[in-house]
Design a protein around this motif. Structure first.
Motif, short mmCIF file in Angstrom:
data_model
loop_
_atom_site.label_atom_id
_atom_site.label_comp_id
_atom_site.label_asym_id
_atom_site.label_seq_id
_atom_site.Cartn_x
_atom_site.Cartn_y
_atom_site.Cartn_z
N SER A 104 0.83 -1.21 0.00
CA SER A 104 0.00 0.00 0.00
C SER A 104 0.87 1.26 0.00
CB SER A 104 -0.98 -0.01 1.17
OG SER A 104 -0.31 -0.02 2.40
N THR A 105 2.07 1.15 0.58
CA THR A 105 2.98 2.30 0.53
C THR A 105 3.38 2.57 -0.92
OG1 THR A 105 3.84 1.90 2.73
CG2 THR A 105 5.29 3.09 1.24
N ALA A 106 3.74 1.48 -1.64
CA ALA A 106 4.12 1.64 -3.05
C ALA A 106 2.95 2.20 -3.86
CB ALA A 106 4.57 0.30 -3.62
N LEU A 107 1.73 1.69 -3.57
CA LEU A 107 0.56 2.15 -4.33
C LEU A 107 0.33 3.65 -4.11
CD1 LEU A 107 -1.90 1.57 -6.10
CD2 LEU A 107 -3.16 0.95 -4.03
N LEU A 108 0.44 4.09 -2.86
CA LEU A 108 0.22 5.52 -2.60
C LEU A 108 1.31 6.37 -3.27
CD1 LEU A 108 -1.87 7.30 -1.12
CD2 LEU A 108 -0.23 7.52 0.73
N LEU A 109 2.55 5.88 -3.21
CA LEU A 109 3.64 6.63 -3.87
C LEU A 109 3.39 6.71 -5.38
CD1 LEU A 109 6.73 5.16 -1.97
CD2 LEU A 109 6.00 7.55 -1.95
N LEU A 110 3.00 5.58 -5.97
CA LEU A 110 2.77 5.56 -7.42
C LEU A 110 1.61 6.48 -7.80
CD1 LEU A 110 3.37 1.78 -7.90
CD2 LEU A 110 4.25 3.50 -9.47
N LYS B 106 8.40 -8.73 -5.94
CA LYS B 106 9.83 -8.37 -5.93
C LYS B 106 10.08 -7.01 -6.59
CE LYS B 106 11.94 -12.88 -5.61
NZ LYS B 106 12.44 -14.03 -6.33
N GLU B 107 9.30 -6.70 -7.62
CA GLU B 107 9.48 -5.40 -8.29
C GLU B 107 8.99 -4.27 -7.39
OE1 GLU B 107 8.48 -4.92 -12.42
OE2 GLU B 107 8.62 -7.07 -12.73
N ILE B 108 7.95 -4.56 -6.61
CA ILE B 108 7.44 -3.54 -5.68
C ILE B 108 8.51 -3.27 -4.61
CG2 ILE B 108 5.73 -3.13 -3.84
CD1 ILE B 108 3.72 -4.53 -5.75
N ALA B 109 9.15 -4.36 -4.14
CA ALA B 109 10.22 -4.19 -3.14
C ALA B 109 11.35 -3.35 -3.75
CB ALA B 109 10.73 -5.55 -2.70
N ALA B 110 11.71 -3.65 -5.00
CA ALA B 110 12.80 -2.90 -5.65
C ALA B 110 12.41 -1.42 -5.79
CB ALA B 110 13.10 -3.50 -7.02
N TYR B 111 11.16 -1.17 -6.15
CA TYR B 111 10.67 0.21 -6.32
C TYR B 111 10.81 0.97 -5.00
CZ TYR B 111 7.48 4.03 -7.59
OH TYR B 111 6.93 5.26 -7.85
N LEU B 112 10.41 0.32 -3.90
CA LEU B 112 10.48 0.99 -2.59
C LEU B 112 11.92 1.26 -2.19
CD1 LEU B 112 7.73 -0.91 -0.58
CD2 LEU B 112 7.66 1.44 -1.41
N LEU C 46 14.49 1.70 -4.19
CA LEU C 46 15.01 2.79 -5.03
C LEU C 46 14.41 4.15 -4.65
CD1 LEU C 46 15.05 0.97 -8.48
CD2 LEU C 46 17.02 1.66 -7.13
N LYS C 47 13.19 4.10 -4.14
CA LYS C 47 12.51 5.33 -3.72
C LYS C 47 12.92 5.75 -2.32
CE LYS C 47 9.11 7.01 -6.34
NZ LYS C 47 9.05 8.42 -6.60
N ASN C 48 13.78 4.94 -1.72
CA ASN C 48 14.21 5.20 -0.34
C ASN C 48 13.02 5.16 0.62
OD1 ASN C 48 16.34 5.47 1.25
ND2 ASN C 48 16.59 7.69 1.01
N ALA C 49 12.07 4.28 0.32
CA ALA C 49 10.86 4.21 1.14
C ALA C 49 10.71 2.83 1.77
CB ALA C 49 9.63 4.53 0.29
N TRP C 50 11.78 2.03 1.75
CA TRP C 50 11.71 0.69 2.34
C TRP C 50 11.76 0.82 3.84
CZ3 TRP C 50 10.59 -4.08 0.72
CH2 TRP C 50 10.87 -5.15 1.58
#
Ligand code: SF4
Ligand code: ZN
Length: 275
Positions: free
Chosen positions: A34-40, A182-188, A190-194
């Motif tokens: 949901s963090t990735a979804l909100l960022l996207l 795994k791509e969502i994890a990579a996105y986070l 790279l976005k420094n949001a992990w």
């Protein structure tokens, strides 16, 4: 990052998930999807005409887990300047999930799932949303297909999530449903949001946990397995169109929600929990 943003935008566009005038509520648990979804969506939506983005969080009341994730959700919404609404199980159902589950821990996820779906609809309705966006990714969707096959639940297998919301007038959308975990994890990352957050203590009882391990192993050894499962669901849905008859919709005697029986699933569950 640009590739994921493009694919999510295409999924939304080709499936007409968001249209002009929508007020989209992201179901923000504070976890990674949901963090990735909100960022996207916070990157994509400002470019679209007359669409608003808000976030809703449900605090189920799970000690040692929910405090940190609710805080992560609040912080993210605040950082992005997004309107955020939070409601809790005690507000809606009188008690926290921990209390409701006493002695029934092995059924945690099915009880939590039914109540959280209802809570999300209530939160979205209260916030005036026209769409409810959830962070389900490709792995989640493929796991659901596989679990429905294992249970022999054909109606649920072919149901589309938008239709889940019949009668609530808030269609659910899943913009990440073709993006692997795994791509969502990579996105986070790279976005420094992990964010390392605690895991729900009830996951150990979940059938999904076993299915997740099986499918991840299959995907590793046979890439494309998860997408093929999704294709199977769509093909089975098309060939079954019209032949699986849903029970006619009635109105729940207690809460007035649409229901296939005298009482809706939520009221039946609350009654069985002695509420
Ligand atoms: Fe609820 Fe199960 Fe998820 Fe925990 S793991 S939040 S009990 S659905
Ligand atoms: Zn009801």
């Amino acid at each position: 990052m640009a590739d994921i943003e493009l694919r999510v935008a295409e999924t939304i566009k080709t499936r007409q998930m968001i249209v002009e005038g929508d007020r989209v509520a992201v179901a923000l648990s504070g976890g990674k999807d949901s963090t990735a979804l909100l960022l996207l969506l916070s990157r994509l939506i400002p470019a679209w005409q007359n669409v608003q983005l808000i976030a809703v969080t449900i605090d189920e009341g799970i000690a040692g887990y929910r405090e940190a994730t609710v805080k992560a959700a609040e912080d993210l919404a605040h950082r992005l300047g997004i309107e955020h609404h939070c409601i809790s199980f005690p507000d809606l159902f009188g008690d926290s999930l921990d209390v409701l589950l006493k002695g029934r821990e092995t059924q945690a996820c099915s009880i939590c799932g039914i109540l959280r779906r209802k809570a999300l609809v209530v939160a979205a309705q209260r916030a005036g949303a026209t769409k409810l966006a959830t962070g389900h990714n490709l792995d989640d969707e493929a796991q659901s297909v596989f679990m429905n096959v294992l249970r022999g639940d054909l109606p649920r297998l072919i149901r589309n999530s938008g239709a889940d919301s019949k009668g609530t007038f808030i269609p659910r959308i899943k913009p990440l449903s073709f993006i692997p975990e795994k791509e969502i994890a990579a996105y986070l990352i790279l976005k420094n949001a992990w964010n390392e957050l605690p895991e729900c203590p009830y996951t150990r009882y979940a059938l999904r946990r076993e299915v997740r391990l099986i499918l991840s192993d299959f995907e590793y050894r046979h890439p494309g397995t998860m997408l093929h499962l999704m294709e199977s669901k769509e093909k089975i849905g098309l060939s079954c169109a019209g032949s699986v008859i849903a029970a006619p919709l009635r109105t729940c005697r207690t809460c007035g929600d649409p229901s296939s029986g005298d009482l809706c699933q939520v009221c039946l569950l609350l009654r069985s929990l002695g509420r």
